[in-house]
Enzyme design. Sequence first.
Site, short mmCIF file in Angstrom:
data_model
loop_
_atom_site.label_atom_id
_atom_site.label_comp_id
_atom_site.label_asym_id
_atom_site.label_seq_id
_atom_site.Cartn_x
_atom_site.Cartn_y
_atom_site.Cartn_z
CD GLU A 347 48.89 47.23 37.73
OE1 GLU A 347 48.84 47.47 38.94
OE2 GLU A 347 49.08 48.12 36.87
C1 TNX Z 1 51.66 49.44 39.74
S1 TNX Z 1 54.20 48.27 38.85
C2 TNX Z 1 51.80 49.55 38.37
C3 TNX Z 1 51.72 50.87 37.74
C4 TNX Z 1 51.41 51.95 38.74
C5 TNX Z 1 52.18 51.69 40.01
C6 TNX Z 1 52.02 52.77 41.03
C7 TNX Z 1 53.38 47.94 37.69
C8 TNX Z 1 53.98 47.01 36.82
N1 TNX Z 1 52.17 48.53 37.55
O1 TNX Z 1 50.78 50.87 36.71
O2 TNX Z 1 51.75 53.16 38.19
O3 TNX Z 1 51.79 50.48 40.56
O4 TNX Z 1 52.84 52.54 42.13
#
Ligand code: TNX
Length: 533
Positions: A347
């Site tokens: 992300e």
């Molecule tokens: C996605 S999974 C994210 C996290 C959040 C999570 C909550 C991932 C690699 N990144 O930053 O905490 O969703 O479900």
Amino acid sequence: MNRNKIIKSLSVFLIGIVLCSCKDAVKSYPKTDLSIAHLIPKPLTIKATNSSFVLTENSSIQTSNIEDFKNVGFLLAEKIKDKTGLNLAVNTSESTKKGVISINKVAETSFINKEGYELVISEDLIVVNALTAEGAFRAVQTIRQLVPYTAFNSEEKEWIVATGSILDEPNFEYRGAMLDVSRHFFDVEVIKKYVDALAYYKMNYLHLHLSDDQGWRLEIKSWPKLTEIGGKTQVGGGKGGFYTQKEYTEIVDYAAKNHITIVPEIDMPGHTHAAYTAYPQLDGTKNKKLSLESTTEERIANLYTGTEVGFSTFDTRNEEVYSFIDDVIGEIVQLTPGPYIHMGGDESLSTAHKDYEYFVERVEKIIHKHNKILIGWDEVATTNIASSSVAQFWANEENAQKASEKGMKVILSPAKKIYLDMKYDSISKFGLNWAAFIPVDSAYNWTPETYVKGLSKNNILGIEAPLWSETISTIEDIEYLAFPRLLGASELGWSVQQNRNWNDYKIRLANQTPYFNEMDIKYYPSKLIDWVK
Ligand code: TNX
């Protein structure tokens, strides 16, 4: 003594002997069936021989004369003591009598897998054969699960173990769990309790998400403000916290004793608000509120306590960022015996893709320089990354496919199935639901071997169950989300596909309540399971 008296006492004595030996001879134990034992994860093969090994005060443990095998023996003794009160001698000269549990390092077993083991339980003897202490340790978890909670005969302190043989090895090499200690901080005792349960269910990696926008959780001596400033809060504005290097080492050692390897994650280049609030020169967002002149108090006031993602990034074109990362990873590597360093990489929505690619390649070089293997969330597969690095699939199948095309191994953590932070249903006390509601059956009913199109078993290093902590802040909250779904993950990782079956699993799961109660694990009592009272 007159003649009559002598005859009388002699006959009492004789009757006593006859009674005693009769009692021994007629002493009968129940017919057992090892094949329906409530083992999680389900072993590869089980053959029942339907009689009983009787564990008593006179039982003992004997191990190969090798340090780590001896430790496995002592650990079993400790666990048996906790469960039954029996004090078994370990490696003493008397331990040659009936009722021995013998734990042996052997040169050859039915398996070449270092975690494989053979367990043969007969009326007089329990034998464990393993190539490594790790294999012996996994076998010991099986033995622990086979010793019942209630004595067969509490007066004589006898516990019955069903006889037969088990040949067992893991389906996947990597069977992990992840705890997000950044969104909310959890102290060392919480981690240790989680490790205890992971070990009992034969998991072998614990991934710690040590940094994120909301907090930096590991002391780094060369960059002390990371924790002095970056560790000062958490989601919702609590006090936060961090592990000193000494505490982190305590976690690593405790996990190692339980044959669990710690995987530390420093998430970057996104998810870095806490880091660059402590050291504004790392900031790639040009956040006007941060400057090198700002005071500690001003920086602490600028920490982030919300739950949005994707707004932060390191300055990927600033060389100081890379010397920072080299220092951080250098210190972590000194404390981490395991082979992996997780660089996050998810992300990074505020990093231009060309900058993201450049960044991942630079960080990969740093991790390689420190002789470790890189793991990254699946987005890292969109870069020119080496085949020796590992991608952790969480959301984007295309990324997982790209990774396998590059020859990378993939860890499966599909959010729709194995994210422990997803709610069970709409009335769950904690959790999110952006990926799915995941009731206990859905968490179990999927097939890692075929879940991602184009990925075959050879491409899969294993599976991991992440627990993100935006909505949870205590051990009870962790347990509500992780138990019982974590056990499903353990079975999906360890047991082969043909041995996994929801109807069979759900009975074994229902029978974990004595363990949960003993360990004071506050599990979520899903209505799908007919829990044993
Ligand atoms: C996605 S999974 C994210 C996290 C959040 C999570 C909550 C991932 C690699 N990144 O930053 O905490 O969703 O479900």
